[in-house]
Design a protein around this motif. Structure first.
Motif, PDB file in Angstrom:
ATOM      1  N   GLU A  15     -93.178  36.089 -70.298  1.00 50.07           N
ATOM      2  CA  GLU A  15     -92.517  36.156 -68.994  1.00 50.07           C
ATOM      3  C   GLU A  15     -91.088  36.671 -69.123  1.00 50.07           C
ATOM      4  OE1 GLU A  15     -95.035  32.390 -67.107  1.00 50.07           O
ATOM      5  OE2 GLU A  15     -93.021  32.104 -67.915  1.00 50.07           O
ATOM      6  N   ARG A  63     -88.951  30.341 -68.774  1.00 53.76           N
ATOM      7  CA  ARG A  63     -89.922  31.399 -69.017  1.00 53.76           C
ATOM      8  C   ARG A  63     -90.461  31.376 -70.448  1.00 53.76           C
ATOM      9  NH1 ARG A  63     -86.124  33.765 -65.509  1.00 53.76           N
ATOM     10  NH2 ARG A  63     -84.733  34.373 -67.197  1.00 53.76           N
ATOM     11  N   SER A  85     -95.578  35.320 -63.721  1.00 54.20           N
ATOM     12  CA  SER A  85     -95.963  34.291 -64.678  1.00 54.20           C
ATOM     13  C   SER A  85     -97.072  34.818 -65.590  1.00 54.20           C
ATOM     14  CB  SER A  85     -96.461  33.050 -63.942  1.00 54.20           C
ATOM     15  OG  SER A  85     -97.706  33.325 -63.328  1.00 54.20           O
TER      16      SER A  85
END
Length: 670
Positions: free
Chosen positions: A310, A306, A321
């Motif tokens: 995120e 991530r 996302s």
């Protein structure tokens, strides 16, 4: 990992046919994009494991799906209908031996090295659905719609009704069936020539060529493969993923001939595996068992590698996302809204509290992206898809807000409808995917937008229905005179309770109730009779084993009806079967302990569906009659009304009425 690096990873996996290591992947990615490689090994491993992109051979080596399934052989068994019409419907037959990004009509089949020509076959869509069931029953219409533009238009014309007829690309098998004297129960041995491109070679195998001992070896490997896939991977992200891992865990024998056709094995041969509801989707699972509510398999919707944006959102239960976040920002441009605070409150509902640093970071990110998008704002594209993006953004915000409120609510989750968080997570995941699809400068085609709108209508309707059920559950909880503690908490002396779920086999009818653990199975029988509106005129029995089939059959030794729930707990018996008469089988799950104020109390806390009359004749007839009720006229409808009752509503479930019956029945005897 950058977007370019992630694309390179997928390119590597699509082309790798031999075992590889993470170092091999890194070397390939570095040739494409060499920046930021310090954490690349960890990010690749996390992504491969979280999304099940490859199989682990040992601690160091992996193999891609292509490497596993090419050039493996498998079996397709044509139906009598296909043989009569001289066709073969690819459908789900090549799962998992074809690249999942390909659609079935894009596969290429050959016979003796020559491509088999395509033809078209027209029929009502329900005649084609069985050939797409392995993708998940809910996805069958989508695969058929995407077969050609005419089908897509036909399905989009009315999202709530199937079109009367569709046209499907099928293989023209007339010459092959004729020259091989093909008969029912003959099969095709199919070799995967090109997993990535979806190319397969067919070879006929006459019936009775393989002996039953060899087939049984494959059968055992297949059942073991599915059991291990359920054990180690849970329900997975899709039925295709479940099947892929079943073949992997089933070992080399499952990827060899002789074998059964997979759909024939699942739907006709095995009694250990069946299709079960999983939220608003379906999965394969242990026969007679439900996928547990408590296990939240959607926690890893966000990528394991991530970005900081995120990661902040993921920590607060919003697994999206950056593309979805950017879609929200495009929506703000469409609304002509410049305040980053308002945009942030749509991405992160106010019920979720961000700390000062998180709020400052996200606000700055929104401002930067907003400024970048403002320079390339396309009025034409936004006009085409702005309203759709606005609606899906509002749905995603509403679901995130509801999930956050439920997690904070002072209410035991056992009161919620089955799979509450799974269903909401699925809606959130689908909505986030649509947001990602709409994070583009050029609008999708008109037909694609129409399909998105229809899908969105369905998601909104499901969300609203779910919210109504949750509101009812919360109202019922507040009215009930129970002391609620967390599931699994130890109960005080004499105050032990148990949350029990009773699901009527072969139907969508279920009841959940809380009861003292001093109640016996005989009293559980009385509770079930009341909650299903039955009279007790048939014999009943409890056992620890049973068959989840339309015709109930008990295979375990009967349990003493005087056994108490506490006795079952002490013997670690948490699942049992209640057989009523010869036609009805109810799966009983002892979910978890529950402290109670009154050790003689019993209360229904949730459920769904109107129960069938006890003399109806079993779940198969019940399902047929419920289906007939959808048609306003006709002999089947008339018979259904006669058998079920003129005012029968399959969705009826009155919690207050059931609790009133329980109170009257048990106040008289305890």
């Amino acid at each position: 990992m950058t977007v370019t690096q992630e694309d390179a990873l997928y390119d590597f996996l699509e082309n790798a046919t031999e075992p590889f290591t993470i170092d091999d992947v890194i070397s390939f990615i570095r040739m494409v994009d060499s920046q930021g490689t310090r954490r690349l090994s960890m990010e690749i491993s996390a992504l491969v494991n979280a999304r099940n992109l490859a199989f682990h051979i040992d601690k160091k080596h992996l193999i891609s799906r292509r490497g596993c399934f090419e050039p493996v052989r498998f079996v397709i068994k044509p139906s009598r209908l296909e043989i009569m019409n001289g066709i073969l419907i690819p459908g789900h037959r090549c799962v998992p031996f074809a690249n999942p990004i390909l659609l079935p009509h894009e596969y290429i089949f050959t016979w003796k090295g020559e491509p088999i020509p395509l033809t078209t076959t027209e029929a009502p869509p329900e005649e084609f659905y069985p050939y797409y069931g392995l993708f998940g029953e809910e996805y069958a219409p989508q695969y058929i719609a995407r077969d050609n533009p005419e089908n897509e238009s036909a399905f989009n014309a009315d999202p709530y009704e199937d079109p009367p007829e569709v046209s499907l690309h099928t293989l023209d098998m007339r010459n092959i069936y004729r020259e091989t004297s093909f008969v029912p129960d003959d099969v095709f041995s199919v070799q995967t020539i090109d997993w990535k491109g979806g190319t397969f070679e067919l070879e006929r195998v006459p019936k009775d060529t393989w002996n039953q001992t060899e087939l049984y070896d494959w059968f055992e490997a297949a059942e073991a493969g599915f059991r291990d896939a359920f054990k180690y991977k849970g329900p997975g992200s899709s039925t295709e993923e479940q099947i892929s891992y079943a073949y992997w865990y089933g070992g080399k024998r499952m990827r060899e001939l002789p074998a059964y056709a997979l759909d024939d094995f699942i739907y006709n041969k095995t009694e250990q595996i069946e299709t079960v509801p999983y939220g608003i989707e379906t999965r394969f699972w242990y026969a007679g068992k439900e996928i547990p509510d408590q296990v939240h398999y959607y926690a890893d919707q966000a990528p394991p590698d991530r970005t900081l944006v995120e990661e902040v959102l993921f920590r607060h239960g919003i697994p999206v996302s950056e593309y979805a976040v950017q879609s929200y920002i495009r929506d703000a441009l469409f609304r002509r809204e410049e305040d980053p605070g308002k945009i942030l409150r749509r991405i992160v509902p106010p019920v979720i509290t961000l700390n000062r640093d998180e709020e400052r970071y996200l606000s700055r990110y929104i401002e930067d992206v907003y400024a970048e998008f403002s320079e390339q704002d396309s009025r034409f594209a936004e006009k085409a898809m702005g309203d759709t993006r606005l609606r899906v953004g509002e749905l995603h915000t509403a679901v995130a807000d509801l999930m956050a409120r439920l997690k904070r609510a002072d209410i035991d989750s056992s009161w919620y409808p089955k799979h509450t968080f799974v269903i909401l997570s699925q809606i959130q995941g689908h909505a986030a995917s649509v947001l990602e699809d709409l994070d583009v400068d050029e609008a999708p085609s008109e037909s694609e937008l129409e399909a998105i709108e229809n899908s969105l209508d369905s998601m909104i309707e499901t969300y609203e229905d779910m919210k109504d059920l949750i509101d009812e559950s919360m109202d019922s909880f507040r009215r009930c005179n129970l002391s609620v503690v967390k599931p699994g908490a130890a109960a005080g002396p004499g105050l032990g309770g148990m949350v029990v779920q009773a699901t009527l086999g072969g139907t969508d009818v279920w009841r959940r109730f809380v009861v003292s653990d001093q109640y016996s199975l005989r009293e559980v029988h009385r509770i079930i009779q009341i909650l299903y509106g039955w009279t007790g005129k048939y014999q009943y029995s409890f056992s620890t084993e049973g068959k989840s089939q339309d015709t109930a059959g008990q295979s375990g030794s009967p349990l003493d009806p005087e056994l108490k729930i506490s006795d079952l707990k002490s013997q670690s018996i948490m699942e049992l079967w209640y057989e009523y008469g010869s036609k009805w089988l109810v799966k009983i799950l002892l979910l978890f302990n529950q402290e109670m104020k009154d050790d003689t109390a019993v209360a229904c806390i949730s459920g769904a569906g109107a129960s069938p009359p006890e003399s109806l004749g079993g779940p198969l007839r019940f399902r047929r009659f419920v289906s007939a009720l959808k048609h306003e006229t006709g002999p089947e409808n008339k018979l259904a009304r006669h058998e079920l009752g003129a005012d029968f509503d399959p969705n009826a479930f009155d919690l207050e009425e059931y609790n009133g019956r329980l109170a009257r029945a048990f106040s008289e005897t305890r």
